[in-house]
Design an enzyme around this catalytic site. Structure first.
Site, PDB file in Angstrom:
ATOM      1  N   CYS A 106       0.836  -1.184   0.000  1.00  0.00           N
ATOM      2  CA  CYS A 106       0.000   0.000   0.000  1.00  0.00           C
ATOM      3  C   CYS A 106       0.876   1.241   0.000  1.00  0.00           C
ATOM      4  O   CYS A 106       2.097   1.152  -0.033  1.00  0.00           O
ATOM      5  CB  CYS A 106      -0.826   0.018   1.250  1.00  0.00           C
ATOM      6  N   LYS A 142       1.213  -2.057  -7.679  1.00  0.00           N
ATOM      7  CA  LYS A 142       2.507  -1.873  -8.343  1.00  0.00           C
ATOM      8  C   LYS A 142       3.608  -2.775  -7.788  1.00  0.00           C
ATOM      9  O   LYS A 142       3.974  -3.755  -8.401  1.00  0.00           O
ATOM     10  CB  LYS A 142       2.909  -0.398  -8.257  1.00  0.00           C
TER      11      LYS A 142
HETATM   12  N1  GLU Z   1      -2.637  -5.917   6.095  1.00  0.00           N
HETATM   13  C1  GLU Z   1      -3.201  -4.604   6.057  1.00  0.00           C
HETATM   14  C2  GLU Z   1      -4.647  -4.656   5.575  1.00  0.00           C
HETATM   15  O1  GLU Z   1      -5.109  -5.575   4.995  1.00  0.00           O
HETATM   16  C3  GLU Z   1      -2.397  -3.644   5.215  1.00  0.00           C
HETATM   17  C4  GLU Z   1      -2.482  -3.920   3.758  1.00  0.00           C
HETATM   18  C5  GLU Z   1      -1.689  -2.944   2.918  1.00  0.00           C
HETATM   19  O2  GLU Z   1      -0.446  -3.078   2.909  1.00  0.00           O
HETATM   20  O3  GLU Z   1      -2.320  -2.101   2.244  1.00  0.00           O
HETATM   21  O4  GLU Z   1      -5.371  -3.740   5.797  1.00  0.00           O
END
Ligand code: GLU
Length: 605
Positions: A2, A600
């Site tokens: 993210c 990405k």
């Molecule tokens: N594991 C977290 C979630 O599912 C973070 C995911 C991410 O890296 O966007 O919200």
């Protein structure tokens, strides 16, 4: 995977926090959110959708202040819902966190917290951490201690940034396995999961290493080791990427812009000092066994490179998909080359760790400075392609392939498999290649667009080639799938008669990657396969080189490229196939820069 962003400012940061997640949106984009401190309290707004959509719903643009965090999510735990979007708040609303990665032991922790009476709003792993923080703070009444105590309880891969109304002056950040960088400004500091988070505001950056945490204020920062608690001195890097190259520059999509960046990308790849290329070639030459690995497109870059090593240096090195790498028996003295655009690709990083543990020498080609893979490998080539924003890799993949051609050429010289005279000729051709790409992009795009538009309805494609054109066909088929969501299968043209010919009928379309006629044997074999398809009523589209009348006659439609050296013919075809996929996706109205289900840099396993 993210995007994380945080800002601590001595004044109001205005819209910079929102802008910064906008610049990160390509990393993950199913939902997003912002948390800032206002009047001593945390104001949180988040929702599902892209940033512009969420902004319309939640008015993120009105969320200003001196300290804040933001996130664009690529869900791993818990569906795409408003509750699961980040930031996450603790039950008492005094802590907010954004997280990139996975907390692998979250289930046990969640059960424990539930049994202690904590209520959860979301199904994410992240919310567990923010509640651990609240608990730890009740015990120590010290924010840094609480942060460390909560961190001690979680396992997995994570970059986390914490905001708390107990300390409206500082952000608390930690890096483990997922990337995290600091940006240093005047009277303001930034934290982000990549440079794009703050490139608009500062060029000074610090790359955090494994197991480091930071207390980040507007005028100062402290980086410490999680293990020893000791304060660490960090190098400040100057990032020389051009902000403009991060932007779309008048193109309708980043993908098209990045295809049109390719001449420049090749020029950049040509600028990589020769000593670095030679050093990598020597590593290959000196090792008992060498492997090249990547995953997705970079695996195909490695596969294409196999043919160059064979043709120019008479060597064979295995190309392996990083996610399969751990099954290979690696020994001391072996050499492993990793290829990754982001330098954070989880599978490739994991494979590199494995290679190092086995005692192999390691090298890497990466695009992102300060990325985990670039810090880990013994020898690194920075490809310098500039930010690649479209999820689908085009210019970075081309540059990597070009660099590998350079390495193969040097190895050919070291191993005395090419003559000085030929080496010089190849070098000259390399110098000219960027201009040829420019001509081809300008002359062919209209034509490629027409064919792509005429065939965008086709649901099944076979992409076929012989020799080096076979992995080019595989990579091109991947591009097609990623961006159009249509099925395309890449295979060696010689495979057809061993099974796949049974599928051929008029609805089945084939795209042939035809070598220049001077590559006699490959050319002959490709034409035989074209005949096989044509005579059974299949539709043949072909990428050919000017003057190839035989191929032109066999094709229903053909894209004619200027005659280039056989060294670069496959690369030119790769570019045409990228454009072909782009225009087909455009006609189908696909979300080109952010295809569904993809992100990405794949930083999760
Ligand atoms: N594991 C977290 C979630 O599912 C973070 C995911 C991410 O890296 O966007 O919200």
């Amino acid at each position: 995977m993210c995007g994380i962003s945080g800002i601590v400012h001595s004044e109001n940061f205005g819209r910079s926090l929102l802008n910064s997640i906008k610049n990160l949106e390509y990393r993950g984009y199913d939902s997003c959110g912002v948390a800032v401190i206002q009047n001593g309290k945390i104001d949180l707004r988040k929702n599902i959708g892209g940033i512009d959509d969420v902004n319309l719903k939640e008015r993120l643009d009105q969320m200003q202040g001196k300290i804040g965090i933001a996130h664009t999510r690529w869900a791993t735990h818990g569906g795409v819902t408003q509750e699961n979007a980040h930031p996450h708040l603790s039950a008492n609303r005094k802590f907010a966190v954004v997280h990139n990665g996975i907390i692998s032991n979250y289930q046990q922790l969640r059960e424990r917290l539930l049994s202690e009476g904590v209520c959860f709003d979301s199904l994410t792993d992240t919310e567990v951490f923010v509640n651990l923080l609240e608990k730890s703070y009740t015990e120590s009444n010290d924010l840094e201690q609480a942060f460390l105590a909560a961190l001690q309880q979680i396992e997995g891969s994570f970059s986390i940034v914490m905001l708390s109304s107990h300390d409206p002056e500082n952000l608390y950040c930690v890096k483990k396995e997922s990337p995290l960088l600091l940006g240093l400004g005047e009277g303001c500091n930034y934290v982000g999961s990549d440079i794009n988070a703050f490139l608009e505001y500062t060029r000074k950056a610090i790359v955090l290493d494994e197991g480091e945490y930071v207390i980040l204020g507007p005028n100062e920062y402290q980086v410490r080791s999680l293990k020893t608690g000791k304060k660490l001195k960090k190098n400040v890097l100057h990032i020389d990427w051009d902000v403009e190259t991060s932007k779309k520059g008048g193109f309708s999509h980043y993908m098209l812009k990045e295809i049109f960046d390719e001449p420049q990308t090749v020029r950049q790849a040509m600028q990589i000092p020769k000593e670095q290329i030679v050093a990598l070639a020597e590593m290959f030459a000196d090792s008992s066994r060498s492997y090249m690995m990547g995953v997705g497109t970079t695996y195909y870059v490695a596969s294409i490179s196999q043919y160059y090593f064979s043709a120019l240096a008479e060597c064979y090195y295995s190309a392996l998909s990083s996610d399969e790498f751990s099954v290979v028996d690696i020994k001391q003295g072996d050499m492993v080359l990793a290829i990754s655009q982001s330098g954070e690709t989880y599978d490739t990083k994991t494979a590199l760790v494995y290679a190092k543990e086995c005692g192999a020498k390691t090298a890497a080609i990466v695009n992102v400075m300060g990325s985990a893979i670039s810090m880990m490998a013994d020898q690194v080539i920075m490809q310098g392609s500039g930010p690649e924003i479209c999820v689908v890799s085009t210019k970075a993949a081309l540059a990597q392939t070009f660099i590998m051609v350079r390495v193969a050429l040097e190895l050919g010289l070291i191993r005395r498999k090419i003559k000085q005279k030929d080496y010089k000729k190849f070098q000259n051709e390399m110098q000219e290649f960027s201009e040829i790409i420019e001509i081809v992009l300008n002359e062919q795009s209209g034509f490629v667009r027409n064919i792509a538009r005429d065939t965008s309805h086709v649901e099944h494609w076979l992409f076929l080639g012989c020799g080096v054109y076979y992995p080019v066909a595989m990579e091109s088929a991947l591009k097609m799938k990623e961006v159009t969501y249509q099925h395309a299968e890449g295979m060696p043209a010689g495979f057809l008669k061993h099974g796949t010919l049974s599928m051929v009928e008029s609805a089945l379309h084939t795209l042939f990657f035809v070598p220049p006629p001077e590559q006699k044997e490959l050319h002959k074999r490709t034409l035989i396969a074209m005949e096989q398809v044509k005579s059974r009523g299949g539709t043949v589209i072909a990428i050919i080189f000017q003057g190839d009348e035989l191929a032109q006659k066999l094709a229903f439609q053909s894209i004619n490229l200027p005659v280039v050296s056989s060294l670069f013919a496959p690369l030119l075809q790769m570019i045409i196939a990228q454009m072909f996929a782009y225009y087909a996706a455009l006609d189908l109205g696909r979300n080109i820069d952010k295809p569904r289900n993809l992100g990405k840099s794949v930083t999760v396993g």
